[in-house]
Design a protein around this motif. Structure first.
Motif, PDB file in Angstrom:
ATOM      1  N   ILE A 147      -0.474   8.994   4.832  1.00 28.70           N
ATOM      2  CA  ILE A 147      -0.657   8.702   3.392  1.00 28.70           C
ATOM      3  C   ILE A 147      -1.631   8.372   2.950  1.00 28.70           C
ATOM      4  CG2 ILE A 147       0.710   6.614   2.107  1.00 28.70           C
ATOM      5  CD1 ILE A 147       3.056   6.493   3.561  1.00 28.70           C
ATOM      6  N   VAL A 148      -2.497   8.430   2.375  1.00 26.65           N
ATOM      7  CA  VAL A 148      -3.509   8.084   1.722  1.00 26.65           C
ATOM      8  C   VAL A 148      -3.952   6.910   0.677  1.00 26.65           C
ATOM      9  CG1 VAL A 148      -5.917   8.771   0.191  1.00 26.65           C
ATOM     10  CG2 VAL A 148      -4.669  10.299   2.256  1.00 26.65           C
ATOM     11  N   GLY A 149      -4.185   5.528   1.108  1.00 25.94           N
ATOM     12  CA  GLY A 149      -4.010   4.677  -0.053  1.00 25.94           C
ATOM     13  C   GLY A 149      -4.968   4.914  -1.320  1.00 25.94           C
ATOM     14  N   THR A 184      -6.217   4.594   5.477  1.00 20.57           N
ATOM     15  CA  THR A 184      -5.637   5.689   5.770  1.00 20.57           C
ATOM     16  C   THR A 184      -4.209   5.509   5.948  1.00 20.57           C
ATOM     17  OG1 THR A 184      -6.282   7.649   3.858  1.00 20.57           O
ATOM     18  CG2 THR A 184      -5.038   8.169   6.234  1.00 20.57           C
ATOM     19  N   ILE A 185      -3.285   5.766   6.083  1.00 25.60           N
ATOM     20  CA  ILE A 185      -1.971   5.727   7.480  1.00 25.60           C
ATOM     21  C   ILE A 185      -1.697   6.676   7.718  1.00 25.60           C
ATOM     22  CG2 ILE A 185      -2.322   2.767   7.207  1.00 25.60           C
ATOM     23  CD1 ILE A 185       0.571   3.306   6.056  1.00 25.60           C
ATOM     24  N   TRP A 186      -0.482   6.070   9.272  1.00 22.91           N
ATOM     25  CA  TRP A 186       0.481   6.979   9.609  1.00 22.91           C
ATOM     26  C   TRP A 186       1.966   6.847  10.049  1.00 22.91           C
ATOM     27  CZ3 TRP A 186       1.485   8.935  14.620  1.00 22.91           C
ATOM     28  CH2 TRP A 186       1.594   8.737  15.768  1.00 22.91           C
ATOM     29  N   LEU A 187       2.835   7.435   9.810  1.00 23.88           N
ATOM     30  CA  LEU A 187       4.164   6.675   9.748  1.00 23.88           C
ATOM     31  C   LEU A 187       4.818   8.050  10.708  1.00 23.88           C
ATOM     32  CD1 LEU A 187       6.049   4.773   6.606  1.00 23.88           C
ATOM     33  CD2 LEU A 187       4.157   4.728   8.270  1.00 23.88           C
ATOM     34  N   ALA A 188       4.456   7.453  12.082  1.00 18.64           N
ATOM     35  CA  ALA A 188       5.415   8.103  13.010  1.00 18.64           C
ATOM     36  C   ALA A 188       6.579   8.441  13.278  1.00 18.64           C
ATOM     37  CB  ALA A 188       5.134   7.438  14.397  1.00 18.64           C
ATOM     38  N   ASN A 189       7.164   9.740  13.472  1.00 16.62           N
ATOM     39  CA  ASN A 189       8.279  10.199  13.551  1.00 16.62           C
ATOM     40  C   ASN A 189       8.825   9.476  14.737  1.00 16.62           C
ATOM     41  OD1 ASN A 189      10.473  11.528  13.225  1.00 16.62           O
ATOM     42  ND2 ASN A 189      10.042  13.139  12.033  1.00 16.62           N
ATOM     43  N   PRO A 190      10.099   8.836  14.746  1.00 15.11           N
ATOM     44  CA  PRO A 190      10.811   8.302  15.583  1.00 15.11           C
ATOM     45  C   PRO A 190      12.007   9.557  16.459  1.00 15.11           C
ATOM     46  CG  PRO A 190      12.092   7.338  13.717  1.00 15.11           C
ATOM     47  CD  PRO A 190      10.807   8.205  13.377  1.00 15.11           C
ATOM     48  N   SER A 204       0.140   1.703  -6.700  1.00 20.07           N
ATOM     49  CA  SER A 204       0.269   1.987  -5.562  1.00 20.07           C
ATOM     50  C   SER A 204      -0.391   2.135  -4.559  1.00 20.07           C
ATOM     51  CB  SER A 204       1.162   3.594  -5.242  1.00 20.07           C
ATOM     52  OG  SER A 204       0.647   4.386  -4.718  1.00 20.07           O
ATOM     53  N   ASP A 205       0.023   1.739  -2.990  1.00 26.12           N
ATOM     54  CA  ASP A 205      -0.791   2.416  -1.985  1.00 26.12           C
ATOM     55  C   ASP A 205      -0.295   3.163  -1.405  1.00 26.12           C
ATOM     56  OD1 ASP A 205       1.795   1.983  -0.878  1.00 26.12           O
ATOM     57  OD2 ASP A 205       1.106   0.584   0.717  1.00 26.12           O
ATOM     58  N   ALA A 206       0.072   4.530  -1.795  1.00 29.04           N
ATOM     59  CA  ALA A 206       0.204   5.556  -1.975  1.00 29.04           C
ATOM     60  C   ALA A 206      -0.627   6.601  -2.478  1.00 29.04           C
ATOM     61  CB  ALA A 206       1.826   5.760  -1.572  1.00 29.04           C
ATOM     62  N   PHE A 207      -1.464   7.605  -2.512  1.00 29.40           N
ATOM     63  CA  PHE A 207      -2.659   8.183  -3.672  1.00 29.40           C
ATOM     64  C   PHE A 207      -1.752   9.288  -3.688  1.00 29.40           C
ATOM     65  CE2 PHE A 207      -4.994   6.159  -6.314  1.00 29.40           C
ATOM     66  CZ  PHE A 207      -4.799   4.837  -6.444  1.00 29.40           C
ATOM     67  N   LEU A 208      -1.801  10.036  -1.979  1.00 28.67           N
ATOM     68  CA  LEU A 208      -1.634  10.925  -1.483  1.00 28.67           C
ATOM     69  C   LEU A 208      -0.990  11.145  -0.152  1.00 28.67           C
ATOM     70  CD1 LEU A 208      -4.727  11.142  -2.615  1.00 28.67           C
ATOM     71  CD2 LEU A 208      -4.522  13.543  -2.122  1.00 28.67           C
TER      72      LEU A 208
END
Length: 375
Positions: A94-96, A102-108, A74-78
């Protein structure tokens, strides 16, 4: 005879767990449990899919959530939950895949809609980064292998842009692909950074770079490295597990150096671990399991059952003892799982996401007569 030794003689039965599978698909190999939607109930995030508590209703975070083939990665390891932009809402880090983003998703928030995607770190090396407040400033850092060596990264003034990074290692220091840990090894009150081949000592002045490195053969290639005073002698010892072979062990800190002790050789690919007091006796237990198909071929025991297990720690005059308890044989771990009280009953539960799916293991209520007491 010590009080701890007396308690070991009258251990309560080990806790039992009720298995709940939230998803049969391969969504992630990491999981984060937190109240993401602010309703007072814990939720579970596995990659780009959020399972809302208490009924664990799946909700996509960013478009159609990917469903990965088990034979691949996957592209989501941690996954880690944190408020990364200061708006008092929990976002998802999300660490890939190793050496990928490594990305982060902003809570709307209450408005809902897709979670905005932002780049945190363009190239995150090693398979066991971690996320912790290393320098005790109240903010966690991503601890990982950057191209230049071991590094710390955290959001800058504009968290939507790539995060500022501090490389704390010198040019000749190790750059392992497996095994990182955080803990105070020399009892100076500051967290140090640990790898299989030694440890970086955090200096008094956090601006000092690089950090002094102390070479020592602490472990072989491994999953996370946990820090705990295993034997109760007042200093920090280490626990770890084999990412791609059999074996879990603890490494004792002694006046003459580091000494490794085998705990178990019965589970392979134990690619993630955590410490937690599962039985309420005041000692941290060791939780791990098989990362099913960590490598599809070549690893010993690759096709064996995906065991999830914990090792109860007890102490006696003869030394520490570890008692293995199997929770499940068809789930295992990924690269990062979480231990948290998901239902507010003051007993610790386990959340796992991996190639077998997404799972909760909720600790069952013990009969009143067998509930462990505290001194």
């Amino acid at each position: 005879m010590t009080l701890t030794w007396l308690l070991c003689l009258t251990l309560a039965p080990p806790p039992a767990f009720v298995r709940q599978q939230l998803d049969a698909g391969f969504r992630s190999e990491g999981v984060a449990v937190a109240d993401f939607d602010g309703d007072g109930q814990l939720d579970l995030a596995a990659g780009r899919l959020l399972y809302r508590g208490p009924d664990w209703r799946p909700t996509p975070l960013l478009g159609e959530p990917p469903l990965y083939p088990r034979e691949n990665y996957s592209d989501a390891f941690l996954c880690f939950a944190d408020d990364l932009n200061g708006d008092r809402r929990l976002d998802l880090l999300i660490v890939g895949f190793p050496n990928a983003e490594t990305i982060w998703l902003a809570n709307p928030g209450p408005a809902g809609g897709p979670w905005a995607r932002h780049l945190a770190v363009p190239k995150t090396g090693s398979e066991s980064p971690t996320y912790a407040d290393v320098d005790a400033d109240g903010r966690r850092e991503l601890i990982y292998m950057a191209p230049a060596g071991l590094a710390l990264a955290q959001p800058g003034l504009d968290p939507t842009t790539p995060w500022p990074t501090r490389v704390v290692a010198a040019a000749g220091d190790p750059r392992p692909g497996h095994g990182l840990g955080v803990g105070d090894l020399n009892a100076d009150g500051r967290a140090d950074l640990i790898c299989p081949g030694g440890w970086w000592q955090q200096p008094t002045d956090r601006a000092t770079l690089p950090w002094p490195f102390h070479a020592a053969q602490l472990t072989e290639d491994c999953a996370q490295i946990a820090v705990q005073d295993v034997d109760g002698d007042g200093d920090a010892d280490l626990l770890s597990s084999s990412a791609h072979r059999y074996g879990v062990w603890w490494t004792e800190q002694t006046p003459t150096g580091w000494q490794r002790h085998e705990i178990d050789q019965l589970v392979s690919q134990t690619h993630a671990l955590h410490l937690a007091d599962l039985d309420g006796d005041g000692l941290l237990d060791f939780v791990t399991g098989k990362r099913f198909w960590a490598h599809r071929q070549g690893d010993p025991g690759v096709d064996e059952p995906a065991v999830l297990a914990w090792y109860r720690l007890t102490r006696s005059p003869a030394g520490p003892r570890w008692e293995r308890h199997v929770i499940d044989t068809d789930s295992g771990v990924g690269l990062h799982f979480q231990i948290v009280d998901v239902n507010g009953d003051r007993r610790l539960d386990l959340a796992v996401a991996n190639k077998k799916g997404v799972f909760l293991f909720v600790q069952a209520t013990p009969p009143a007569a067998t509930r462990p007491g505290r001194p």
